[in-house]
Design an enzyme around this catalytic site. Sequence first.
Site, PDB file in Angstrom:
ATOM      1  N   GLY A  45       0.805  -1.217   0.000  1.00 36.13           N
ATOM      2  CA  GLY A  45       0.000   0.000   0.000  1.00 36.13           C
ATOM      3  C   GLY A  45       0.837   1.265   0.000  1.00 36.13           C
ATOM      4  O   GLY A  45       2.034   1.244  -0.239  1.00 36.13           O
ATOM      5  N   GLU A  49       3.663   5.692  -8.303  1.00 37.51           N
ATOM      6  CA  GLU A  49       3.774   5.337  -9.730  1.00 37.51           C
ATOM      7  C   GLU A  49       4.477   4.001  -9.961  1.00 37.51           C
ATOM      8  O   GLU A  49       4.211   3.318 -10.942  1.00 37.51           O
ATOM      9  CB  GLU A  49       4.510   6.436 -10.503  1.00 37.51           C
ATOM     10  CG  GLU A  49       3.620   7.497 -11.092  1.00 37.51           C
ATOM     11  CD  GLU A  49       2.608   6.980 -12.125  1.00 37.51           C
ATOM     12  OE1 GLU A  49       2.970   6.128 -12.955  1.00 37.51           O
ATOM     13  OE2 GLU A  49       1.461   7.417 -12.086  1.00 37.51           O
ATOM     14  N   GLY A  50       5.409   3.646  -9.087  1.00 39.35           N
ATOM     15  CA  GLY A  50       6.087   2.351  -9.227  1.00 39.35           C
ATOM     16  C   GLY A  50       5.084   1.211  -9.159  1.00 39.35           C
ATOM     17  O   GLY A  50       5.080   0.302 -10.003  1.00 39.35           O
ATOM     18  N   HIS A  51       4.210   1.270  -8.140  1.00 38.34           N
ATOM     19  CA  HIS A  51       3.168   0.245  -8.021  1.00 38.34           C
ATOM     20  C   HIS A  51       2.240   0.283  -9.241  1.00 38.34           C
ATOM     21  O   HIS A  51       1.857  -0.764  -9.782  1.00 38.34           O
ATOM     22  CB  HIS A  51       2.311   0.483  -6.771  1.00 38.34           C
ATOM     23  CG  HIS A  51       3.048   0.422  -5.466  1.00 38.34           C
ATOM     24  ND1 HIS A  51       3.257   1.530  -4.681  1.00 38.34           N
ATOM     25  CD2 HIS A  51       3.602  -0.614  -4.806  1.00 38.34           C
ATOM     26  CE1 HIS A  51       3.903   1.183  -3.580  1.00 38.34           C
ATOM     27  NE2 HIS A  51       4.133  -0.119  -3.633  1.00 38.34           N
ATOM     28  N   GLN A  75       7.654  -9.826   7.744  1.00 33.90           N
ATOM     29  CA  GLN A  75       8.869  -9.431   7.039  1.00 33.90           C
ATOM     30  C   GLN A  75       9.573  -8.238   7.684  1.00 33.90           C
ATOM     31  O   GLN A  75      10.575  -7.760   7.171  1.00 33.90           O
ATOM     32  CB  GLN A  75       8.591  -9.171   5.560  1.00 33.90           C
ATOM     33  CG  GLN A  75       7.772  -7.931   5.270  1.00 33.90           C
ATOM     34  CD  GLN A  75       7.336  -7.878   3.815  1.00 33.90           C
ATOM     35  OE1 GLN A  75       6.541  -8.699   3.347  1.00 33.90           O
ATOM     36  NE2 GLN A  75       7.860  -6.919   3.073  1.00 33.90           N
ATOM     37  N   GLY A 161       8.399  -5.690  -8.662  1.00 34.26           N
ATOM     38  CA  GLY A 161       9.293  -4.655  -9.154  1.00 34.26           C
ATOM     39  C   GLY A 161      10.760  -5.034  -9.016  1.00 34.26           C
ATOM     40  O   GLY A 161      11.166  -5.670  -8.030  1.00 34.26           O
ATOM     41  N   GLN A 167      14.354  -9.479  -3.673  1.00 36.76           N
ATOM     42  CA  GLN A 167      13.026 -10.068  -3.447  1.00 36.76           C
ATOM     43  C   GLN A 167      12.538 -10.788  -4.711  1.00 36.76           C
ATOM     44  O   GLN A 167      12.022 -11.908  -4.641  1.00 36.76           O
ATOM     45  CB  GLN A 167      12.046  -8.956  -3.080  1.00 36.76           C
ATOM     46  CG  GLN A 167      10.599  -9.371  -3.082  1.00 36.76           C
ATOM     47  CD  GLN A 167       9.696  -8.269  -2.557  1.00 36.76           C
ATOM     48  OE1 GLN A 167       9.613  -8.072  -1.356  1.00 36.76           O
ATOM     49  NE2 GLN A 167       9.018  -7.569  -3.436  1.00 36.76           N
ATOM     50  N   MET A 198      11.277   5.578  -6.678  1.00 38.94           N
ATOM     51  CA  MET A 198      10.043   5.768  -5.911  1.00 38.94           C
ATOM     52  C   MET A 198       9.922   4.687  -4.834  1.00 38.94           C
ATOM     53  O   MET A 198      10.261   3.521  -5.073  1.00 38.94           O
ATOM     54  CB  MET A 198       8.838   5.717  -6.832  1.00 38.94           C
ATOM     55  CG  MET A 198       8.749   6.947  -7.687  1.00 38.94           C
ATOM     56  SD  MET A 198       7.127   7.089  -8.429  1.00 38.94           S
ATOM     57  CE  MET A 198       7.398   8.543  -9.419  1.00 38.94           C
ATOM     58  N   SER A 199       9.448   5.110  -3.674  1.00 38.02           N
ATOM     59  CA  SER A 199       9.273   4.186  -2.552  1.00 38.02           C
ATOM     60  C   SER A 199       8.249   4.777  -1.604  1.00 38.02           C
ATOM     61  O   SER A 199       8.216   6.004  -1.409  1.00 38.02           O
ATOM     62  CB  SER A 199      10.614   4.018  -1.818  1.00 38.02           C
ATOM     63  OG  SER A 199      10.395   3.432  -0.553  1.00 38.02           O
TER      64      SER A 199
HETATM   65  P1  AMP Z   1       5.908  -2.556  -1.617  1.00 38.36           P
HETATM   66  O1  AMP Z   1       4.552  -1.948  -1.479  1.00 38.36           O
HETATM   67  O2  AMP Z   1       7.033  -1.616  -1.287  1.00 38.36           O
HETATM   68  O3  AMP Z   1       6.018  -3.896  -0.923  1.00 38.36           O
HETATM   69  O4  AMP Z   1       6.108  -2.859  -3.161  1.00 38.36           O
HETATM   70  C1  AMP Z   1       5.177  -3.625  -3.867  1.00 38.36           C
HETATM   71  C2  AMP Z   1       5.758  -3.943  -5.222  1.00 38.36           C
HETATM   72  O5  AMP Z   1       6.039  -2.726  -5.911  1.00 38.36           O
HETATM   73  C3  AMP Z   1       7.082  -4.713  -5.146  1.00 38.36           C
HETATM   74  O6  AMP Z   1       7.109  -5.697  -6.165  1.00 38.36           O
HETATM   75  C4  AMP Z   1       8.104  -3.633  -5.379  1.00 38.36           C
HETATM   76  O7  AMP Z   1       9.304  -4.131  -5.947  1.00 38.36           O
HETATM   77  C5  AMP Z   1       7.378  -2.742  -6.358  1.00 38.36           C
HETATM   78  N1  AMP Z   1       7.938  -1.390  -6.377  1.00 38.36           N
HETATM   79  C6  AMP Z   1       8.157  -0.587  -5.312  1.00 38.36           C
HETATM   80  N2  AMP Z   1       8.743   0.563  -5.699  1.00 38.36           N
HETATM   81  C7  AMP Z   1       8.904   0.477  -7.036  1.00 38.36           C
HETATM   82  C8  AMP Z   1       9.464   1.341  -8.040  1.00 38.36           C
HETATM   83  N3  AMP Z   1       9.992   2.528  -7.729  1.00 38.36           N
HETATM   84  N4  AMP Z   1       9.463   0.915  -9.316  1.00 38.36           N
HETATM   85  C9  AMP Z   1       8.938  -0.293  -9.653  1.00 38.36           C
HETATM   86  N5  AMP Z   1       8.390  -1.154  -8.767  1.00 38.36           N
HETATM   87  C10 AMP Z   1       8.382  -0.771  -7.476  1.00 38.36           C
END
Ligand code: AMP
Length: 301
Positions: A45, A49-51, A75, A161, A167, A198-199
């Site tokens: 959540g 934009e990455g998501h 985790q 991602g 991962q 993005m994070s």
């Molecule tokens: P998270 O919510 O951080 O657990 O991320 C969920 C998914 O989104 C994971 O597969 C991440 O690798 C991917 N993700 C997070 N940040 C990015 C990003 N900047 N670009 C591409 N994918 C991303």
Amino acid sequence: MIVTGVIFPVREAPIDIIALKSDMQARANSLRHQGKTIALVPTMGYLHEGHLSLMRLARDMADILVVSLFVNPTQFGPGEDLAAYPRNFDHDRELCMGEGVDILFHPEAGNIYEPGFQTFISLEKLPVYLCGASRPVHFRGVATIVTKLFNIVKPHVAVFGQKDYQQLMVIRRMVQDMDMDIRIVGGPIVREADGLAMSSRNAYLNSSQRPAALSLSRSLQQAQALLESGQTDVAALIASASHLILSFPETAIDYVAICDPDTLENIKAVTLPALMALAVRVGKTRLIDNTMLVPPQSATS
Ligand code: AMP
């Protein structure tokens, strides 16, 4: 009156929010029974934009797109940011609707991990390196929740991602080792205009920490430039990157590594494409980034 011109795409059905794993399993069974294919994008959540880029990739790969939104407690290690992890369900739901997500699976931790839970999935080697060295329970938690999500959502394809490169490797290995009949797709890292990956955790950064956070992507770019100018020695490349990062007083390096992109084992010289990955604390915020370093001769050959 005759109206001509733009035709707006109209969603045929509103997004379905499913909270219980039993309901999600029943829906997945019914969809599969109807011959529908399912794509899953797992997330924690606080979407960005990455998501969304992963949802766009997944949208075209199956009939039904499921996004899971679950901040997975197993985790996170003791003292990590589980309680502080940013959350905004209403905004996430709006973004998912905008991407044509069919089902948002949003369970409570108590439904996913019932009393008496005691079964974990752990890999022998890949988690030893990079983030696993300082986050010893992290990949056990990731492999376990992803297995559970696969069993609950029953996807044909799942998209992750490359931002979390290790991962992605862990999941690919697990799927192969455990004969899971699921296609795993990796999506490229999405960055801010200035290069910052993005994070969701970027929300922790204040404006004065932002230049220090940029040192991650800058040091990766610098390493590629040094490689192109003839520097193949890993120790030298890591030293330059560390120097750049530590020129910002707010930073502390967890690791800067250049390694084999398949095994994640350290290498001494970059003669073939190699993974450069790093984790850096900016203030209290731990950020990660990575890139594939490509030596000039292998780019042209
Ligand atoms: P998270 O919510 O951080 O657990 O991320 C969920 C998914 O989104 C994971 O597969 C991440 O690798 C991917 N993700 C997070 N940040 C990015 C990003 N900047 N670009 C591409 N994918 C991303």
